[in-house]
Design an enzyme around this catalytic site. Sequence first.
Site, PDB file in Angstrom:
ATOM      1  N   GLU A 210       0.875  -1.165   0.000  1.00 47.01           N
ATOM      2  CA  GLU A 210       0.000   0.000   0.000  1.00 47.01           C
ATOM      3  C   GLU A 210       0.916   1.219   0.000  1.00 47.01           C
ATOM      4  O   GLU A 210       1.455   1.599   1.038  1.00 47.01           O
ATOM      5  CB  GLU A 210      -0.897  -0.027   1.244  1.00 47.01           C
ATOM      6  CG  GLU A 210      -1.826  -1.238   1.288  1.00 47.01           C
ATOM      7  CD  GLU A 210      -3.135  -1.001   0.545  1.00 47.01           C
ATOM      8  OE1 GLU A 210      -3.597   0.157   0.502  1.00 47.01           O
ATOM      9  OE2 GLU A 210      -3.690  -1.970  -0.006  1.00 47.01           O
ATOM     10  N   CYS A 244      -2.441   9.251   2.748  1.00 47.12           N
ATOM     11  CA  CYS A 244      -1.993   8.708   1.462  1.00 47.12           C
ATOM     12  C   CYS A 244      -2.976   8.969   0.332  1.00 47.12           C
ATOM     13  O   CYS A 244      -2.577   9.020  -0.832  1.00 47.12           O
ATOM     14  CB  CYS A 244      -1.725   7.204   1.585  1.00 47.12           C
ATOM     15  SG  CYS A 244      -3.098   6.292   2.283  1.00 47.12           S
TER      16      CYS A 244
END
Lengths: 453, 468
Positions: A210, A244
Site C-alpha cells: 500500500e 496517502c
Amino acid sequence: MESMQQIVARARAAFRSGRSRPLEFRIQQLKALERMVQEKEKEILAALKADLDKSGPNAFSHEILGVLRELALTMEKLPSWAAPHPVKKDLLTLRDKAYIGYEPLGVVLVIGAWNYPFVLVMQPLIGAIAAGNAVVVKPSEVSENTARLVAELLPQYLDKDLYAVVTGGVPETTELLTQRFDHILYTGNSAVGRIVMAAAAKHLTPVTLELGGKSPCYIDKDCDLAVACRRITWGKYMNCGQTCIAPDYILCDPSIQSKVVENIKATLKEFYGEDVKSSPDYERIVNQRHFRRVKSLLEGQKIALGGETDEASCFIAPTILTDVSPESKVMEEEIFGPVMPIVAVQSVEEAIEFINLREKPLALYVFSNNKQLIRRVIAETSSGGMTANDVIMHSVVPELPFGGVGHSGMGAYHGRFSFETFSHRRACLVKDLRWEVVNKLRYPPGSMEMVHL
Amino acid sequence: NPYAGLVSHLRASWLSGKTRPMEYRVAQLEALGRFLDDKKQEILEATELDMGKPSFEAFFSEILLCKNELNVTLNNLCHWMKDEHVDKNLVMQLDSAFIRKDPYGVVLIIAPWNYPIQLFLVPLIGAIAAGNCAIIKPSEISKNTERLVAETLSCYLDSDCFAVVTGGVPETTRLLENKFDYIFFTGTPPVGRIVMTAAAKHLTPVTLELGGKNPCYVSDTCDVTNVARRVAWGRFFNAGQTCIAPDYVLCTIEMQEKLMPAFRAAITEFFGPNPRESPDFGRIVSDKQFRRLRGLLGSGRVAIGGQTDEAERYIAPTVLADVLPSDPAMQEEIFGPILPIVVIANMDEAIDFINARPRPLAIYAFSCDSKVVNQVLERTSSGGFCGNDTLMQVTLTSLPFGGIGNSGLGKYHGKFTFDTFSHHRGCLHRNMGLETLNTPRYPPYTQQKLGLLTSTFEVKRRGTCTLL
C-alpha cells in the site's frame, strides 16, 4: 532481548499447532481486540495526540471508529467468508465435489505506517487473524508512542505466541525481512516498497504493498464550487495533509483558479477559525525532517494562501500555491503536507493527458455536474481507487477493495478483501474411486475418434 | 536495451486505448481461436518434434483445453467486464459504489517448454480479455514450438499490441529489465525468484506458477486397479513432464505390494508390452533433462521399467520401490516418467511427511473412505487438491489454478485469469447535493458530531454469534 528469528519461529510453531484455525478461536481473538480498543480508548487517543497532535474526536473518528467497524463486520461475516465455495462443474465432474477452500497462509507480516499509526496496523491485523494466520506486527517507529502502546497492549489481549509485535527502525525491519513469511502487507512509500518486495522475492513470499503517489483532483468549470472546495479542503488538510489518499494537487481551468482559492479560504475559516494555529482540530507535521521537506516545496512558488511555518512546533499553515509549473519540485514528489498546488489546464483532455503522463496514483478525484465527463475521466485513467464529487470516501465503503496500482502499490484489503489477501484459495476436487468407465475416455491408447467424442 | 523499443511501441498502443473496447478484445480472442484451428496440425507436429508428445495428449492439452478457456472467456467477457456494484450504507444511498476492472497496460508472459502452447495461450487469453497489450516469451527449449509461435502468431494478432520475443537466458534477462505492468511466469522456483526480484525494481505485480514434489497418498482401503490407472495416467502423461503430476507415492508396505501388479497392468493397458513402440508415450525434451532423470534411477529399486535410450531420449514408464527420503529421486521435482514409492506406516506418518516439506502445487489422496481423503485435505496445505484422481482439478475452469509458498503465488484459469490481469479499482461516484449530511465529518470536531458519525458509519453486530 529476543531475536527476530526466535519471534518468527515461535509464531510458526504456534501456527503449526493448529489452534488459530478454528473459527471459534479466531472470533474469540477478534472479540479480545474489540475489548482492547474499547477499554484502552483513552490510552490510544493519548498516543495519537502525542504522535500527531490529533484531537480526540478526530482521532476517534479516523482511527478507532474504523477499527471497531472493521471488527464488527469481520466477526459478522467470517463464517460466510471462510466457508468452502462450491463451483460450477462440468460434464466430467458432475458426480464430484468441487469447491474452493479458504485456508490460512501461515505466518504473515504487517508493517504499519506513521500517519494513521493505529488503524494501519489494526485493520490488516484483523484480516490476518480472521483468515487464521499467525501475525507479526511491526508498527512504524516514527509514530513511537503508538508503536510502544501497540507493543504493550496486544500481548495483554491476544495469544502471545501467535501474534507478536516487533518494534524498531530500519535495522530491525531489515533483519525482520530476512525471515520467511507467508505474506507481507506493507504500508509506506514506493522506495521502501521495492525493498520489501525484493526481500520477499528471496522467499517467494506474496506481498500487498500500500504505497502512495500524487493523487490528482480535477475540478470542472461546471460544478458547485462551494461544495467541491469544502469537501476538498476537508480531505486535503485533515491530519495536516499526511494522508496517502489526500488530494495532492488540483487541476482546473485558469478562469476558476481564484474562485477555488476563495472557497478553500472560506472553508478553512469555517473549519479552523481565524487563527489556525490555535485550533485544537489542526494537526502538526510528524517530525522535523518532514517539516523541512514540506517547507522546501514552497520555495519559489506563488503562495495564494497560508505559507506560515513554525519549526519549533512543526506547524505549517494550510497553504495554496497557484500557477504552479508541472516541472517544479512540489509537482515531483508526493507532498504529504498541507500544501495544495493548483496547476492550470485548459480542458478535461489536457487534465487526462497530464494524469496519464505520470505514475498511476493511489487515488483520483474529479468534481463535475457532468456525469459524462466523470465517466470519461474514470474510463481514460487508472488509479488505485477513486471518488467523484468528494474525496477520501471510497476508502470507507467496506465492500470496495482498497489498494494501489503501478507505483501506488499492488494488492488490496479492507473488509472481505483483507480476509482474501491473507487466505489461500485452494482448489479442491474430490472424486469417487468408482465410475472408472468415464475415465476410460482419457486413457491411452488414444485415437482421434475418441477425441471427437 | 534491445527490447526497449518494442516495449515502448506496445505502451504507445496501450495509451492509445485501442485494446479497451470489448469488440477489439473479442476480435483478438477469436483470432486466437482461429490460430488454434488453422495451426492444429503444425502444433501437433512441433510438440512431437520437441518432446515426442503423443497427438492425443497434444490435442487434449494444447488445443482442447485452450479452446475451452477461450470459449468460457468469450461467453462471459461481457459480464466479467461490467462494473461490480457493491452494497452501500445509509449515507451513500444516492451514490454509486462499484468495482471497475481496469487493464494494467503492457504485460509479459513467460512460458515453459512442457505444455508450450497452453502455458502461454491460457494466460494470454486472460491478458487480452482484460484489455492489456502483451509480450509473449515462449521457451527456447521447446524450439520447434517456439519457432511456430514466433512465425505465425503475428499473422493472427494485432502486432501493435501483441509481440513474441524469442531467446534464452540472456535475452530473458534483458527483457526483464524493462518495466512491465504485470508479469506472468510459469517455470521453476529458482527462476521465479529471479523474475520477482526483477519485478520488484519496477513495483510490477507478478503471478508465479512454479512447482514442487506433489505427493500422492494411497490408503490401504482402496480399489487398487482404479488407483493404479489414475496415478499411472497422471504420472506418465507427457512422459511425466507435468507440473501437477503425482511426483511420488506414499503408502504402506502392503499397499506397495498390491500396487505393483496393478501399475504393471495399467502401463501395459496404456502403452502395450513395449512402451517405446507406443505412439501414446512421449519422450524427454532435452539431453540435459534426460541425463538428469537417468541419474534418479538409482533410487530404491526398479520394480517396473527402468529402460532408457539416450538417442531417442526415451525413459520407460518406471516405478521405483522402497525409495528412501534421502534418495536422489526424493531431492528434486522429478518431472519425468519415474514414480518412486516411499513406504510409510500409516496416514498420520504420510501427513507428517508431506507437512515437513515445502508446500507443493498439488496433493493427491486415494481412499474408498472419504474420511481419509478429508483428513489429508484438512491437515495439509497445497496449491490444489484432488481426491481419488490426478490432474483433473486443473481441467475445471471454475477452480483457481495456482501454488502456495515455493510452488507459487497467484492463480488463473477461467475468470481467475481475467481477474489476474485486471486492476480492481474501487470507485465511488457521489452526489454533489445533500451537503448537510457531510457536516458531522467537518471540523470543528465536537462530541455531538462524533456521536452522529458513529451512528451513521457504525456496523452493529446483529446478535450473538451462534458459534460461541
